[in-house]
Write an enzyme that holds these catalytic residues in place. Sequence first.
Site, mmCIF file in Angstrom:
data_model
loop_
_atom_site.group_PDB
_atom_site.id
_atom_site.type_symbol
_atom_site.label_atom_id
_atom_site.label_comp_id
_atom_site.label_asym_id
_atom_site.label_seq_id
_atom_site.Cartn_x
_atom_site.Cartn_y
_atom_site.Cartn_z
ATOM 1 N N CYS A 77 59.289 43.346 62.857
ATOM 2 C CA CYS A 77 60.561 42.677 62.603
ATOM 3 C C CYS A 77 60.775 42.587 61.096
ATOM 4 O O CYS A 77 59.845 42.324 60.331
ATOM 5 C CB CYS A 77 60.552 41.282 63.215
ATOM 6 S SG CYS A 77 62.121 40.405 63.017
ATOM 7 N N ASN A 135 66.847 34.808 66.356
ATOM 8 C CA ASN A 135 67.495 34.709 65.047
ATOM 9 C C ASN A 135 67.925 36.065 64.492
ATOM 10 O O ASN A 135 68.281 36.177 63.323
ATOM 11 C CB ASN A 135 66.582 33.996 64.049
ATOM 12 C CG ASN A 135 65.282 34.755 63.818
ATOM 13 O OD1 ASN A 135 64.968 35.712 64.528
ATOM 14 N ND2 ASN A 135 64.511 34.322 62.832
ATOM 15 N N PHE A 137 70.261 39.391 63.782
ATOM 16 C CA PHE A 137 71.686 39.524 63.525
ATOM 17 C C PHE A 137 71.965 40.804 62.745
ATOM 18 O O PHE A 137 71.061 41.421 62.181
ATOM 19 C CB PHE A 137 72.215 38.332 62.725
ATOM 20 C CG PHE A 137 71.572 38.190 61.358
ATOM 21 C CD1 PHE A 137 72.021 38.923 60.267
ATOM 22 C CD2 PHE A 137 70.506 37.314 61.162
ATOM 23 C CE1 PHE A 137 71.422 38.795 59.011
ATOM 24 C CE2 PHE A 137 69.901 37.176 59.913
ATOM 25 C CZ PHE A 137 70.372 37.923 58.835
ATOM 26 N N GLU A 139 74.948 41.499 59.770
ATOM 27 C CA GLU A 139 75.938 40.690 59.048
ATOM 28 C C GLU A 139 76.544 41.430 57.868
ATOM 29 O O GLU A 139 75.827 41.911 56.983
ATOM 30 C CB GLU A 139 75.269 39.408 58.555
ATOM 31 C CG GLU A 139 76.199 38.428 57.856
ATOM 32 C CD GLU A 139 75.498 37.122 57.573
ATOM 33 O OE1 GLU A 139 75.543 36.230 58.451
ATOM 34 O OE2 GLU A 139 74.890 36.990 56.480
ATOM 35 N N HIS A 167 68.892 42.232 60.605
ATOM 36 C CA HIS A 167 67.618 41.570 60.889
ATOM 37 C C HIS A 167 67.295 41.787 62.352
ATOM 38 O O HIS A 167 67.961 41.243 63.233
ATOM 39 C CB HIS A 167 67.726 40.066 60.579
ATOM 40 C CG HIS A 167 66.508 39.281 60.965
ATOM 41 N ND1 HIS A 167 66.551 37.933 61.271
ATOM 42 C CD2 HIS A 167 65.209 39.646 61.107
ATOM 43 C CE1 HIS A 167 65.335 37.506 61.574
ATOM 44 N NE2 HIS A 167 64.515 38.532 61.490
ATOM 45 N N SER A 276 73.096 34.269 51.203
ATOM 46 C CA SER A 276 71.853 35.022 51.156
ATOM 47 C C SER A 276 71.585 35.368 49.692
ATOM 48 O O SER A 276 72.516 35.438 48.886
ATOM 49 C CB SER A 276 71.946 36.306 51.986
ATOM 50 O OG SER A 276 72.099 36.018 53.358
ATOM 51 N N HIS A 294 60.990 34.458 54.244
ATOM 52 C CA HIS A 294 61.854 35.492 54.827
ATOM 53 C C HIS A 294 63.217 34.941 55.220
ATOM 54 O O HIS A 294 64.063 35.674 55.738
ATOM 55 C CB HIS A 294 61.174 36.142 56.034
ATOM 56 C CG HIS A 294 61.238 35.372 57.318
ATOM 57 N ND1 HIS A 294 60.877 34.043 57.414
ATOM 58 C CD2 HIS A 294 61.616 35.747 58.566
ATOM 59 C CE1 HIS A 294 61.031 33.641 58.666
ATOM 60 N NE2 HIS A 294 61.477 34.639 59.384
ATOM 61 N N GLY A 297 64.174 29.142 57.304
ATOM 62 C CA GLY A 297 63.180 28.461 58.132
ATOM 63 C C GLY A 297 63.831 27.409 59.019
ATOM 64 O O GLY A 297 64.730 26.676 58.575
#
Length: 377
Positions: A77, A135, A137, A139, A167, A276, A294, A297
């Site tokens: 991942c 989580n 996505f 984007e 992600h 981000s 990463h 959290g």
Amino acid sequence: MGNLNDQSDAVIRIIASEKNWIEGNAVQQLEKTAKLEGIRLAVGMPDLHGGKGYPVGAAFLSEGWIYPALVGNDIGCGMGLWRTTLKASKIKLDKWASRLFLDEPWEGDANQWLESYGLPTGLYATSIGTIGGGNHFAELQLVEEIYNADICKALQIEKSRLYLLVHSGSRGLGHAILTKHLERFGHGGLQENSEEAGDYIASHDRSVLWARANRALIAHRFLTALRSDDENIFDLAHNTVSVKHLDGSPYWLHRKGASPADEGILVIPGSRGSYSYLVKPTPGQDENAFSLAHGAGRKWMRSDARARLSKKYKPDHFLKTEFGGRVICEDKALIYEEAPQAYKNIDIVIEDMVQAGLIQIIAILRPVLTYKTRGRL
């Protein structure tokens, strides 16, 4: 960092300021994991939070032992960033949202895509190019602010165009690999030179490659639907185990939700409702196991997020962001579980790493269109 062979007990570090909130359960999991045989260094990142038995947002250096459970079931991942030919001045949210359907198997030649990455045909071919749940996505983002013009120019990062951050991971492939290990060995480790360790590493490496191919196909599907070209800037995994040589000795570097700090520039995202950060790791990085946060959290467990937020808000409340962006998520449970409120403050996470001398901020990116799922997971 001194020779880790001289340590009888693992060194434990947590990179977090007083502004940051680290749950006690996550610290306990980090300390418990540090007691596993062969663990020499255990580091909690600023996004550290509790997981299923082991912490997320953590990195571990071990000597002589490989622990598949520390990598988890989503092997490989990670996140990739792509340039697009979409102009920031011509955002068409309604039109773009109506074109995006990424949950169903890709209609193209999946086996050819797998072969182009050196992967066997038929290897989870119906899943390649799909985002998955949790989580994960895809984007679209625009450049909100540039901090280092020279680096941005070299990377062709500019305010006039949009970028795509993906992600996702290895889907069912990584899950099958960990399940096979757990059925035979439970949560126990594998001695590095054993046949079982060799088998796991071979499967692990194949899964990491599959995850990379998956993110690339997600980007291709996403941007093709929006009539845009795609050009990859980077792709980095944050759930891995690999050999790291230190002081002339080999160690196994396990990352579970920890971005690599030794592979170049990367993006550390917040939630879909926050910025981000495009960052450059500083030299060194041995004290933090060559790893970074990463993301923001989790602050709340998924069940807690659903319970807290569903009482206050309807699902539609979360389909638009404070920035005016759009969120595509037709899974009503997921819309609450992944709400911005369920995550920690990304600004504090980034500030902690800046203050620790681990990163330099290159640019800030703002979410425009976030794709989670059409509800057909």
